[in-house]
Design an enzyme around this catalytic site. Structure first.
Site, short mmCIF file in Angstrom:
data_model
loop_
_atom_site.label_atom_id
_atom_site.label_comp_id
_atom_site.label_asym_id
_atom_site.label_seq_id
_atom_site.Cartn_x
_atom_site.Cartn_y
_atom_site.Cartn_z
N HIS A 146 0.86 -1.17 -0.05
CA HIS A 146 -0.04 -0.06 -0.10
C HIS A 146 0.98 1.35 0.03
O HIS A 146 0.92 2.24 -0.91
CB HIS A 146 -0.86 -0.05 1.22
CG HIS A 146 -1.83 1.19 1.26
ND1 HIS A 146 -3.24 1.21 1.01
CD2 HIS A 146 -1.47 2.36 1.75
CE1 HIS A 146 -3.80 2.41 0.98
NE2 HIS A 146 -2.79 3.05 1.85
N GLU A 147 1.78 1.29 0.88
CA GLU A 147 2.59 2.48 1.26
C GLU A 147 3.53 2.77 -0.20
O GLU A 147 3.92 3.85 -0.55
CB GLU A 147 3.42 2.52 2.47
CG GLU A 147 2.92 2.43 3.59
CD GLU A 147 1.41 3.51 3.78
OE1 GLU A 147 1.67 4.47 3.11
OE2 GLU A 147 0.65 3.23 4.74
N GLU A 159 -4.58 8.07 -2.48
CA GLU A 159 -5.04 6.80 -1.98
C GLU A 159 -5.42 5.84 -3.17
O GLU A 159 -5.24 4.57 -3.11
CB GLU A 159 -6.25 6.70 -1.19
CG GLU A 159 -5.75 7.64 0.16
CD GLU A 159 -4.76 6.93 1.13
OE1 GLU A 159 -4.60 5.70 0.79
OE2 GLU A 159 -4.06 7.58 2.13
N HIS A 163 1.75 4.58 -2.59
CA HIS A 163 2.01 6.16 -2.32
C HIS A 163 3.38 6.66 -2.72
O HIS A 163 3.49 7.56 -3.42
CB HIS A 163 1.81 6.55 -0.92
CG HIS A 163 0.53 6.46 -0.31
ND1 HIS A 163 -0.42 7.18 -0.79
CD2 HIS A 163 -0.04 5.57 0.91
CE1 HIS A 163 -1.66 6.77 -0.10
NE2 HIS A 163 -1.45 6.07 0.85
ZN LIG Z 1 -2.85 5.42 2.21
#
Ligand SMILES: [Zn+2]
Ligand SMILES: [Zn+2]
Lengths: 492, 492
Positions: free
Chosen positions: B260-261, B290, B264
């Site tokens: 997830h990160e 996001e 980003h």
């Molecule tokens: Zn996030």
């Protein structure tokens, strides 16, 4: 109240120093290489804003109004120290501050890879820029303070100290030292010393370092230990950031390094809380700072009674070795051997490294030596002082230190001043409380309490001379240092 | 040139954001607890100075002069984005900015220990202060922008987004979702799923995470991975700081968190270099941000073809287990199970967590809900949306998230907006380039190139609507998201 307006203003300045210290720590310990350009620019902007904040137009008026206010004696000192910091800021134009910060960040960062590559040619232009800007800083300070170029930089690290004071002091040591080194080497040539056998895993060295920091009273709720190429003690009093580096073949380097930095750290962590965010609450000078680190590293950690505490810790972390006997470690840690690297130098040859740098940096700043001629001059002095050649060996010669890469000219004398102050403090403690033999083995904390009472709690409330005279009964001099070395290396 | 004076000014602002981001990262990852008070004060001062810098009196004139200058279309957009950032700053008084920063730092730091202690009573007064200051911020922004309190905060994270747009979109998802969850749970109840057997050593989990980051194209010369209580992606584009947390009994949490990160991070690392230090060069919105992390975590990492890549890595780092078969992992990572914790939620129940928070934070900010009544409201909505009780369980209830502790009200909708955008992007890519089945197994980088071309390189040069419409052929809508979930969880 102008005084209270000033304290609020200088607290903000302290906050910006906090921010800068943390980002500098990160740059040296955590930052990936590709982040450096952006970081250097960001820190340069911060330096400029911080400098502008210190030059706010209302300050001049607040300072003159505060003079007339009814202040306690301590507040008067606080006011004077604020005024000195303000004066230091206002004598430099903001664009010079920004350019100096940027050039220093760039040169220091490049040095991290250029030094291992022994790349003097790559380093020279970056270094020349830093030197050039440092001379502009010196020129501006010199003009404002009526001091020579070099003294105006020295004043940043050692307020009140001048070359005219250093020269006779250093010359005295310089003339006396070679004879002592010869005698000690002759004496030690008959001694058997065993080297501990590695490898010493980094993780175990770190665990040992943390244990020794604890033994020395480091407060882990207000600080931490990490790794950097060039070890330092950074951060702020409330959050002290120590660094070291590990060599898996040599356990002493990181161990002694950690002890040294812990001396700096305890001073920082013990500064008086009520003055913490004001200039008067900061460490007195870099010489006093180094006196604490060298007190820990040389006076304490190389003392046989302290080595008797270290020996079992070494066996615990790395297994039993006969080389870990207290006797052998005591010999090993006082072994005298001229070498190329300052930070690895023994207690006796260390001053030679400092004096060499002092003479060179003074000439660089005064314009008597060009950057391009630095390696040759370095080699000449190393030959003269320690009989060693650094021809073509830049990485172990003039590129070995971080100080000049970011323009910290005028810092080096602090190391030898620190060694002299540390010896004076050790002598005073033993006169007052009893021998280190006794104190270290029975009540180590009484030594820290003495330092707390006599050095740490005073922060910048006393001038250096007054601080040392009050603590040790005598102003700065080399007697205790000479006596200490003669006793430890030749005596009893 | 006023435009170029403005760019220089905003570059300084970018530098201060860099400094603040790094100190914030340090506070969450490295700082010892005792350093927090000083750090919070320092960061508050930095926030105030940064805010003052943005309010410099000459800016108004530069902005009006720059309108008349001959600018490229991109420079015109850049000017507009600078002006929005300036407008955002000038609508808040400096003392509110400082107080808000300080209260947020304090509350967030206290939350780190109050949450594990389930100490709502200890948390409430700190939270009330943050909420109170957030409402003052909302009041000032609302007045200046002519928006409702809540919309004025939403605007900080999602420029142009309004509750009036969110409500029908979220209501649509909210009505459709429970039926799907029921169907999927019925279907999955017949499935056999094996849980991998721990413990999974933290050091191995870290090695796995780094390997997956590499597979996903993370640039380690411009970033790093560390540990924090609440994972985040911080730092700056030139030096992206990811964090995760490790549970030795559960390998999926850190693994999916890192993925997830990394989504980003790739967005940040790939923003266009020539605009990097200007507002227009920053990420478009938190919803778009996001969308990248959820694209990586949900669209990519839970796809069977990607799981086929993960399976051998898991076996490599933790030894062979039948639970590490691709088939089993695919079932495991799409298992639907209502739970208390948002960050551990599956893809299907996640929107319920967001909508609950959206409704609550809107009422808190609009003054329709008091801080003290938060736990009860939370419990009611959890019962209603997911059939779970959080009575007396604050740490897994209303104290679980970091967002409200530092006053980031208005952020939560970004997660579900991101999920919708991510599904739209995944659909567009597959229409344009081929199925994920094919792309992931043969040419993962073609997916990143599409994101680079269609999302990353545009930074804030396009409005969100235009960005999405241009990339996906349609403006924001929930169709692709609903279709994706139906296909993945019921279909084929
Ligand atoms: Zn996030
Ligand atoms: Zn030192």
């Amino acid at each position: 109240m102008s005084y209270s307006a000033l304290t609020q203003h200088f607290q903000q300045q302290y906050h910006l120093q906090h921010i800068a210290a943390m980002c500098g720590w990160d740059q040296a310990t955590m930052m990936p290489a590709g982040g450096n350009q952006a970081r250097s620019e960001a820190m340069s902007t911060l330096a400029v804003l911080s400098h502008q904040q210190l030059q706010a137009p209302q300050l001049a008026q607040w300072f003159s109004a505060a003079q007339a206010e009814s202040l306690t004696p301590e507040q008067q000192v606080s006011l004077a120290v604020m005024q000195r910091q303000w004066r230091d800021a206002t004598m430099l134009p903001s664009d010079l501050v920004g350019a100096f910060s940027l050039a220093g960040s760039r040169c220091e960062h490049a040095w991290r890879s250029l030094r291992p590559a022994n790349d003097w040619a790559g380093f020279l232009p970056l270094f020349e820029e830093v030197l050039n800007l440092s001379r502009q800083v010196a020129a501006a300070r010199s003009e404002a303070l009526g001091l020579s170029y070099y003294d105006s930089l020295l004043e940043q690290f050692e307020p009140g100290m001048r070359s005219a004071t250093l020269d006779p002091l250093f010359n005295d040591v310089k003339q006396w030292l070679p004879g002592l080194i010869t005698q000690v080497q002759a004496k030690q040539s008959a001694e058997q010393v065993q080297l501990p056998q590695g490898p010493f895993a980094t993780s175990h060295q770190k665990a040992l370092g943390l244990e020794v920091m604890k033994l020395l009273g480091f407060d882990f709720n207000h600080g931490r230990l990490d790794v950097s190429v060039h070890p330092f003690c950074g951060g702020v009093s409330e959050d002290v950031r120590l660094t070291t580096r590990y060599d898996e073949n040599d356990v002493a380097q990181a161990l002694m390094g950690v002890i040294h930095e812990t001396g700096h750290a305890r001073y920082e962590q013990s500064l008086p809380a009520q003055w913490r965010s004001l200039p008067v609450g900061q460490a007195r000078s870099m010489g006093i700072h180094e006196s604490q680190s060298l007190f820990f590293e040389m006076q304490l950690a190389r003392h046989p009674a302290f080595i008797a505490k270290l020996a079992p810790l070494l066996s615990h972390h790395f297994g039993e070795q006969t080389a870990f006997s207290s006797d052998n470690l005591a010999k090993l840690y006082t072994r005298v051997q001229p070498g190329l690297i300052r930070v690895d130098a023994d207690e006796l040859t260390y001053p030679a490294h400092v004096m060499l740098r002092y003479e060179i940096e003074r000439d660089l700043i005064e314009g008597k030596l060009q950057a391009k001629d630095l390696p040759e001059r370095w080699d000449n002095l190393m030959q003269q002082y320690l009989g060693l050649s650094t021809k073509g060996n830049y990485k172990d010669g003039c590129m070995q230190d971080i100080h000049w890469t970011d323009g910290s000219f005028g810092y080096f004398p602090s190391y030898t001043l620190g060694a002299l102050y540390a010896a004076q403090q050790a002598k005073a403690i033993q006169t007052e409380l009893g021998t280190f033999d006794h104190l270290i083995s029975t009540d180590l904390s009484s030594i820290f309490s003495w330092l707390q009472r006599n050095i740490w709690q005073h922060a910048s409330l006393l001038e250096t001379d007054a601080l040392i005279t009050q603590a040790c009964g005598q102003p700065l001099n080399a007697c205790a240092f000479k006596l200490h070395l003669e006793q430890r290396y030749l005596g009893a």
